[in-house]
Motif scaffolding. Structure first.
Motif, PDB file in Angstrom:
ATOM      1  N   ALA A   5       0.840  -1.208   0.000  1.00  0.00           N
ATOM      2  CA  ALA A   5       0.000   0.000   0.000  1.00  0.00           C
ATOM      3  C   ALA A   5       0.873   1.255   0.000  1.00  0.00           C
ATOM      4  O   ALA A   5       0.593   2.211  -0.742  1.00  0.00           O
ATOM      5  CB  ALA A   5      -0.937  -0.003   1.200  1.00  0.00           C
ATOM      6  N   LEU A   6       1.921   1.272   0.812  1.00  0.00           N
ATOM      7  CA  LEU A   6       2.801   2.433   0.851  1.00  0.00           C
ATOM      8  C   LEU A   6       3.602   2.579  -0.437  1.00  0.00           C
ATOM      9  O   LEU A   6       3.815   3.695  -0.929  1.00  0.00           O
ATOM     10  CB  LEU A   6       3.737   2.348   2.053  1.00  0.00           C
ATOM     11  N   SER A   7       4.025   1.465  -1.009  1.00  0.00           N
ATOM     12  CA  SER A   7       4.756   1.505  -2.269  1.00  0.00           C
ATOM     13  C   SER A   7       3.875   2.067  -3.389  1.00  0.00           C
ATOM     14  O   SER A   7       4.305   2.918  -4.170  1.00  0.00           O
ATOM     15  CB  SER A   7       5.252   0.103  -2.639  1.00  0.00           C
ATOM     16  N   GLU A   8       2.626   1.617  -3.452  1.00  0.00           N
ATOM     17  CA  GLU A   8       1.697   2.138  -4.461  1.00  0.00           C
ATOM     18  C   GLU A   8       1.413   3.620  -4.235  1.00  0.00           C
ATOM     19  O   GLU A   8       1.338   4.400  -5.190  1.00  0.00           O
ATOM     20  CB  GLU A   8       0.395   1.338  -4.440  1.00  0.00           C
ATOM     21  N   ALA A   9       1.258   4.029  -2.979  1.00  0.00           N
ATOM     22  CA  ALA A   9       1.028   5.445  -2.671  1.00  0.00           C
ATOM     23  C   ALA A   9       2.232   6.278  -3.107  1.00  0.00           C
ATOM     24  O   ALA A   9       2.066   7.366  -3.680  1.00  0.00           O
ATOM     25  CB  ALA A   9       0.758   5.625  -1.184  1.00  0.00           C
ATOM     26  N   ALA A  10       3.432   5.781  -2.863  1.00  0.00           N
ATOM     27  CA  ALA A  10       4.631   6.498  -3.284  1.00  0.00           C
ATOM     28  C   ALA A  10       4.665   6.626  -4.802  1.00  0.00           C
ATOM     29  O   ALA A  10       4.993   7.691  -5.338  1.00  0.00           O
ATOM     30  CB  ALA A  10       5.881   5.786  -2.775  1.00  0.00           C
ATOM     31  N   ASP A  11       4.285   5.574  -5.518  1.00  0.00           N
ATOM     32  CA  ASP A  11       4.255   5.617  -6.979  1.00  0.00           C
ATOM     33  C   ASP A  11       3.267   6.663  -7.495  1.00  0.00           C
ATOM     34  O   ASP A  11       3.484   7.263  -8.541  1.00  0.00           O
ATOM     35  CB  ASP A  11       3.886   4.246  -7.559  1.00  0.00           C
ATOM     36  N   ARG A  12       2.167   6.873  -6.756  1.00  0.00           N
ATOM     37  CA  ARG A  12       1.150   7.863  -7.157  1.00  0.00           C
ATOM     38  C   ARG A  12       1.456   9.259  -6.632  1.00  0.00           C
ATOM     39  O   ARG A  12       0.707  10.198  -6.879  1.00  0.00           O
ATOM     40  CB  ARG A  12      -0.230   7.445  -6.640  1.00  0.00           C
ATOM     41  N   GLY A  13       2.509   9.408  -5.854  1.00  0.00           N
ATOM     42  CA  GLY A  13       2.828  10.698  -5.253  1.00  0.00           C
ATOM     43  C   GLY A  13       1.939  11.028  -4.075  1.00  0.00           C
ATOM     44  O   GLY A  13       1.747  12.197  -3.741  1.00  0.00           O
ATOM     45  N   GLU A  14       1.387  10.005  -3.413  1.00  0.00           N
ATOM     46  CA  GLU A  14       0.465  10.189  -2.302  1.00  0.00           C
ATOM     47  C   GLU A  14       1.060   9.720  -0.976  1.00  0.00           C
ATOM     48  O   GLU A  14       0.368   9.255  -0.092  1.00  0.00           O
ATOM     49  CB  GLU A  14      -0.855   9.466  -2.590  1.00  0.00           C
ATOM     50  N   LEU A  15       2.358   9.886  -0.852  1.00  0.00           N
ATOM     51  CA  LEU A  15       3.061   9.550   0.377  1.00  0.00           C
ATOM     52  C   LEU A  15       3.950  10.736   0.708  1.00  0.00           C
ATOM     53  O   LEU A  15       4.845  11.094  -0.050  1.00  0.00           O
ATOM     54  CB  LEU A  15       3.898   8.282   0.192  1.00  0.00           C
ATOM     55  N   LEU A  16       3.660  11.375   1.812  1.00  0.00           N
ATOM     56  CA  LEU A  16       4.384  12.566   2.219  1.00  0.00           C
ATOM     57  C   LEU A  16       5.300  12.208   3.381  1.00  0.00           C
ATOM     58  O   LEU A  16       4.842  11.746   4.425  1.00  0.00           O
ATOM     59  CB  LEU A  16       3.377  13.643   2.638  1.00  0.00           C
TER      60      LEU A  16
END
Length: 106
Positions: A5-16
């Motif tokens: 989930a965190l890896s996918e969020a990072a790929d979408r630019g949704e991990l701050l």
């Protein structure tokens, strides 16, 4: 699993990631930002880290509101209130814990 989930969020630019904190969020097509996780290290609390992450979320292109479910008994509820969030709903988690839905119009 949280790693995927965190890896996918990072790929979408949704991990701050900021020094002392992390915010995992999702921008829906309708403009709602859903905060999935937001954490500030205990030793870094009350230093403006959560506020800085919130300011970043306010600037996300296309965002019209921010929502977050959180356990109702956490002291962080004051932070949501102080930053203009309003309580919209309550429910019980599968484990029976009370959750509050916080909402902020942008």
């Amino acid at each position: 699993m949280i790693f995927e989930a965190l890896s996918e969020a990072a790929d979408r630019g949704e991990l701050l990631l900021v020094d002392g904190g992390i915010c995992h969020y999702h921008l829906r097509r309708d403009g709602q930002i859903t905060i999935r996780e937001i954490l500030v290290l205990p030793e870094r609390r009350h230093q403006g880290i959560g506020t800085a992450m919130l300011e970043h979320l306010r600037q996300v292109p296309g965002a019209v509101c921010i929502r977050a479910w959180m356990p109702s008994d956490l002291p962080a509820r004051r932070w949501y209130e102080e930053h203009g969030f309003v309580e919209k709903d309550r429910k019980r988690s599968g484990a029976g814990r009370s959750l509050t839905l916080w909402h902020l119009d942008l």
